[in-house]
Scaffold this motif. Structure first.
Motif, short mmCIF file in Angstrom:
data_model
loop_
_atom_site.label_atom_id
_atom_site.label_comp_id
_atom_site.label_asym_id
_atom_site.label_seq_id
_atom_site.Cartn_x
_atom_site.Cartn_y
_atom_site.Cartn_z
N MET A 1 0.98 -1.21 0.00
CA MET A 1 -0.16 -0.04 0.01
C MET A 1 0.72 1.53 0.02
O MET A 1 1.30 1.79 1.05
CB MET A 1 -0.79 0.12 1.14
CG MET A 1 -1.92 -0.98 1.07
SD MET A 1 -3.45 -0.22 0.37
CE MET A 1 -3.94 1.22 0.72
N GLY B 1 3.22 -1.76 4.35
CA GLY B 1 2.52 -0.41 4.19
C GLY B 1 3.56 0.69 4.09
O GLY B 1 4.82 0.38 4.47
N LEU C 1 -5.61 -0.66 4.93
CA LEU C 1 -4.57 -1.43 5.43
C LEU C 1 -4.97 -2.38 6.55
O LEU C 1 -4.81 -3.41 6.72
CB LEU C 1 -3.35 -0.74 5.51
CG LEU C 1 -1.71 -1.25 5.49
CD1 LEU C 1 -1.90 -2.29 4.13
CD2 LEU C 1 -1.07 -0.07 5.19
N ALA D 1 4.72 7.82 6.10
CA ALA D 1 5.45 9.36 5.83
C ALA D 1 5.09 10.10 7.09
O ALA D 1 3.87 10.27 7.38
CB ALA D 1 4.67 9.78 4.53
#
Ligand code: CTP
Length: 204
Positions: A85, A135, A120, A138
């Motif tokens: 993802m 995953g 997710l 950020a």
């Protein structure tokens, strides 16, 4: 292997011509999809609106909103071995989008938002033995702590942690790839194609 990759931003409608979104370019997810397809894997790329052509030998499914991305991922996930993802999915959508174009009015304008489904996390609950989940996190601060929390909370096998300053919307990236058993690998700084190669080496 069958690899499912998501990429790009989502768009959450305000009215017929306006939306909430983010600055994700989709480049990291596209680089992963392209690299995996070059290695002979069967790749499905679920993409938000981006200005990139579909990589060769990749089946691309275009979506707009987080809800559309959820539906597409939920349909493909049972058939895949790995879900990566990389998409920057909106955490909130407009509670009641306006059916007609909004006219400006004097004074403040307040928009009510509601949470979207965490794709997710949902797939983390549905994961079968043998399926793997990757995953992205950020973050602008406390990178490792937040990334490790997300890895555990969402039942992931790896999380690619990156500082916002290093990779959002740019051509290169720097990532710390953390595995479920706590191993950490520093990837980059390097072009996203190179980061994608190193990520797939570690994951596959
Ligand atoms: N993600 C998802 N569905 C959402 C939101 C995010 O699947 N509705 C995925 C992203 O694709 C990414 C990871 O979850 O792989 C990011 O985790 P998240 O906790 O949503 O991070 P942020 O969006 O940065 O949110 P937070 O404010 O919790 O840091």
């Amino acid at each position: 292997m069958k690899i499912l990759v998501t990429a790009g931003p989502t768009r959450e409608k305000i009215d017929p011509v306006r939306f909430l979104s983010n600055a994700s370019s989709g480049k990291m997810g596209y680089a992963i999809a392209s690299c995996a397809a070059q290695r002979g894997h069967e790749v499905v790329l679920i993409s938000g609106p981006v200005a990139l052509p579909a990589p060769e030998k990749v089946r691309r499914i275009d979506v707009g909103s987080a809800a559309e991305m959820y539906d597409a991922v939920a349909a493909e996930f049972p058939l895949c071995d790995i879900l990566i993802m990389a998409a920057a999915v909106a955490d909130y959508r407009v509670a009641e989008p306006f059916p007609e174009k909004l006219k400006k009015m004097p004074g403040e304008f307040v928009l009510t938002l509601e949470r979207t489904t965490d794709i997710l996390s949902e797939m983390g609950k549905r994961k079968r033995p043998g399926q793997r989940l990757v995953g992205f996190a950020a973050e602008s601060c406390d990178l490792l702590r937040y990334a490790q929390e997300k890895l555990a909370k969402k039942n992931l096998d790896w999380i690619a942690a990156n500082c916002l300053a290093d990779g959002f919307g740019t051509d290169s990236n720097r990532i710390i790839l953390i595995s479920r058993d706590g191993k950490k690998a520093e990837l980059g700084p390097a072009p996203k194609a190179e980061i994608a190669r190193q990520m797939l080496d570690a994951i596959l």
